[in-house]
Design a protein around this motif. Structure first.
Motif, mmCIF file in Angstrom:
data_model
loop_
_atom_site.group_PDB
_atom_site.id
_atom_site.type_symbol
_atom_site.label_atom_id
_atom_site.label_comp_id
_atom_site.label_asym_id
_atom_site.label_seq_id
_atom_site.Cartn_x
_atom_site.Cartn_y
_atom_site.Cartn_z
ATOM 1 N N GLU A 174 0.866 -1.185 0.000
ATOM 2 C CA GLU A 174 0.000 0.000 0.000
ATOM 3 C C GLU A 174 0.897 1.228 0.000
ATOM 4 O O GLU A 174 1.836 1.324 0.807
ATOM 5 C CB GLU A 174 -0.911 0.032 1.240
ATOM 6 C CG GLU A 174 -1.758 1.322 1.272
ATOM 7 C CD GLU A 174 -2.766 1.399 2.416
ATOM 8 O OE1 GLU A 174 -2.814 0.466 3.248
ATOM 9 O OE2 GLU A 174 -3.494 2.411 2.466
ATOM 10 N N ASN A 199 -4.525 5.066 -2.155
ATOM 11 C CA ASN A 199 -5.708 5.640 -1.501
ATOM 12 C C ASN A 199 -6.283 6.776 -2.336
ATOM 13 O O ASN A 199 -5.548 7.626 -2.828
ATOM 14 C CB ASN A 199 -5.321 6.185 -0.124
ATOM 15 C CG ASN A 199 -4.929 5.068 0.826
ATOM 16 O OD1 ASN A 199 -5.788 4.360 1.346
ATOM 17 N ND2 ASN A 199 -3.634 4.879 1.029
ATOM 18 N N GLU A 227 -8.020 2.245 -3.161
ATOM 19 C CA GLU A 227 -8.680 2.130 -1.858
ATOM 20 C C GLU A 227 -9.563 3.349 -1.611
ATOM 21 O O GLU A 227 -9.117 4.485 -1.729
ATOM 22 C CB GLU A 227 -7.629 2.024 -0.736
ATOM 23 C CG GLU A 227 -6.778 0.778 -0.856
ATOM 24 C CD GLU A 227 -6.034 0.454 0.440
ATOM 25 O OE1 GLU A 227 -6.157 1.193 1.432
ATOM 26 O OE2 GLU A 227 -5.316 -0.569 0.432
ATOM 27 N N ASP A 273 -11.855 0.623 2.141
ATOM 28 C CA ASP A 273 -10.912 0.872 3.231
ATOM 29 C C ASP A 273 -11.664 1.100 4.545
ATOM 30 O O ASP A 273 -12.817 1.539 4.523
ATOM 31 C CB ASP A 273 -10.103 2.128 2.874
ATOM 32 C CG ASP A 273 -8.736 2.145 3.528
ATOM 33 O OD1 ASP A 273 -8.459 1.276 4.365
ATOM 34 O OD2 ASP A 273 -7.951 3.050 3.191
ATOM 35 N N LYS A 302 -11.135 -4.152 3.378
ATOM 36 C CA LYS A 302 -10.023 -3.986 4.306
ATOM 37 C C LYS A 302 -10.586 -3.848 5.710
ATOM 38 O O LYS A 302 -11.310 -2.896 6.013
ATOM 39 C CB LYS A 302 -9.192 -2.755 3.931
ATOM 40 C CG LYS A 302 -8.441 -2.967 2.612
ATOM 41 C CD LYS A 302 -7.305 -1.990 2.433
ATOM 42 C CE LYS A 302 -6.099 -2.363 3.253
ATOM 43 N NZ LYS A 302 -4.957 -1.464 2.988
ATOM 44 N N GLU A 304 -6.030 -4.976 8.502
ATOM 45 C CA GLU A 304 -5.082 -3.870 8.704
ATOM 46 C C GLU A 304 -4.598 -3.825 10.142
ATOM 47 O O GLU A 304 -5.300 -4.267 11.059
ATOM 48 C CB GLU A 304 -5.797 -2.537 8.469
ATOM 49 C CG GLU A 304 -6.241 -2.287 7.080
ATOM 50 C CD GLU A 304 -6.727 -0.849 6.947
ATOM 51 O OE1 GLU A 304 -6.014 -0.069 6.323
ATOM 52 O OE2 GLU A 304 -7.797 -0.502 7.479
HETATM 53 CA CA CA Z 1 -5.737 2.669 2.937
#
Ligand code: CA
Ligand code: C2E
Ligand code: CA
Length: 268
Positions: A25, A84, A116, A146, A167, A204
């Protein structure tokens, strides 16, 4: 941006099934000459407010795609990169064209790019968001939701959005240090829900081996967190990939998918 004060760090994402490296990421940082190193939470909200996030976001996307393509070529493995997207970017009429340009300039295969987006961004304007996500997905990339579980959207909302990956937010991962805690029930439910909808799952904020063990047992596919690595500067990623390849039981940066990917990319 003119003074090149922004840079990206990359946090490894790991397959829970075999511990192999799947990708990274991308996380932006600002090295400000007077204020020092600033985390994204200190400047992204302002960049959103002023609209600067659109230009910054374009740079982030371009940079992350070029890096991922470089690492994939060097290893022969189809490493993914997750970028992101903020609310303002999703509203930008040039977003789809910018993503297409980032892919074609870098040569990164679209299936190796993940965008994301948080639930809260989607529910600001669900109809428009659903349209944009569909156009993005037509490019061949994947969408991750996310911070899943922290927003206020109802589950039925999710059906509107062509999402590929959930996520699981750190707040759900945290209680897993105690496998008997009630928190495990939430993660179990999220994973069952994801399984029923054929969505991939990434946990995460995994910091402890006990959390890794519970997540693996519950069937979560991938994880990221300090247990594996903090976000790394691009130079450190080279060393990380090299070490990961050297220490993996099954050489994960040259797995079967990687080998066939390498052949087909050479052939084209
Ligand atoms: Ca993220
Ligand atoms: P996020 O997308 O949820 O990113 C995960 C955050 O958790 C990152 O913080 C990461 O460094 C941190 N983290 C990862 N593993 C662990 C762990 O095991 N323990 C703990 N305590 N933290 C962990 P970071 O880099 O400060 O980013 C914060 C937020 O800023 C991100 O949350 C994301 O919403 C936003 N952001 C970061 N980079 C970008 C970007 O390029 N564009 C946009 N629009 N937003 C970004
Ligand atoms: Ca998150």
């Amino acid at each position: 941006m003119r003074r090149s004060e922004f840079f990206l760090e990359y946090q490894p994402q790991i397959s829970l099934a075999d511990g192999s490296l799947e990708g990274f990421e991308a996380l932006v940082r600002w090295l400000n000459p007077t204020l020092g190193l600033l985390p994204p939470n200190r400047f992204i909200p302002l960049a959103e407010e002023t609209g600067f996030i659109v230009a910054l976001g374009r740079w982030i996307l371009d940079t992350a795609c070029v890096q991922a393509a470089t690492w994939s070529d060097a290893t022969g493995a189809p490493l993914t990169v997750a970028v992101n997207l903020s609310a303002r970017q999703l509203k930008d009429p040039n977003l789809v064209a910018d993503v297409r340009a980032a892919l074609s300039f870098s040569g990164l295969p679209p299936q190796q790019l993940v965008l994301e987006i948080t639930e809260s961004v989607l529910i600001l304007d669900p109809e428009h968001a659903a349209e944009v996500l569909l156009e993005l997905k037509e490019l061949g990339l994947r969408i991750a939701l996310d911070d899943f579980g922290t927003g206020y959207s109802s589950l039925s909302y999710l059906r509107q959005f062509p999402v590929d990956i959930l996520k699981i937010d750190k707040s759900f991962t945290d209680p897993l240090t105690d496998p008997t805690s009630e928190g495990t029930a939430f993660v179990k439910t999220i994973l069952r829900f994801a399984g029923d909808l054929s969505l991939s799952t990434v946990a995460e904020g995994v910091e402890h081996d006990s959390q890794r063990a519970v997540l693996t047992q519950l069937g979560c596919e991938s994880a990221q967190g300090y247990l594996y690595s903090r976000p790394l500067a691009d130079a450190a990623v080279d060393a990380y990939i090299f070490n990961a390849a050297a220490t993996a039981k099954t050489p994960h940066v040259a797995n079967r998918r990687g080998a066939s990917n390498r052949v087909s990319r050479k052939a084209t």
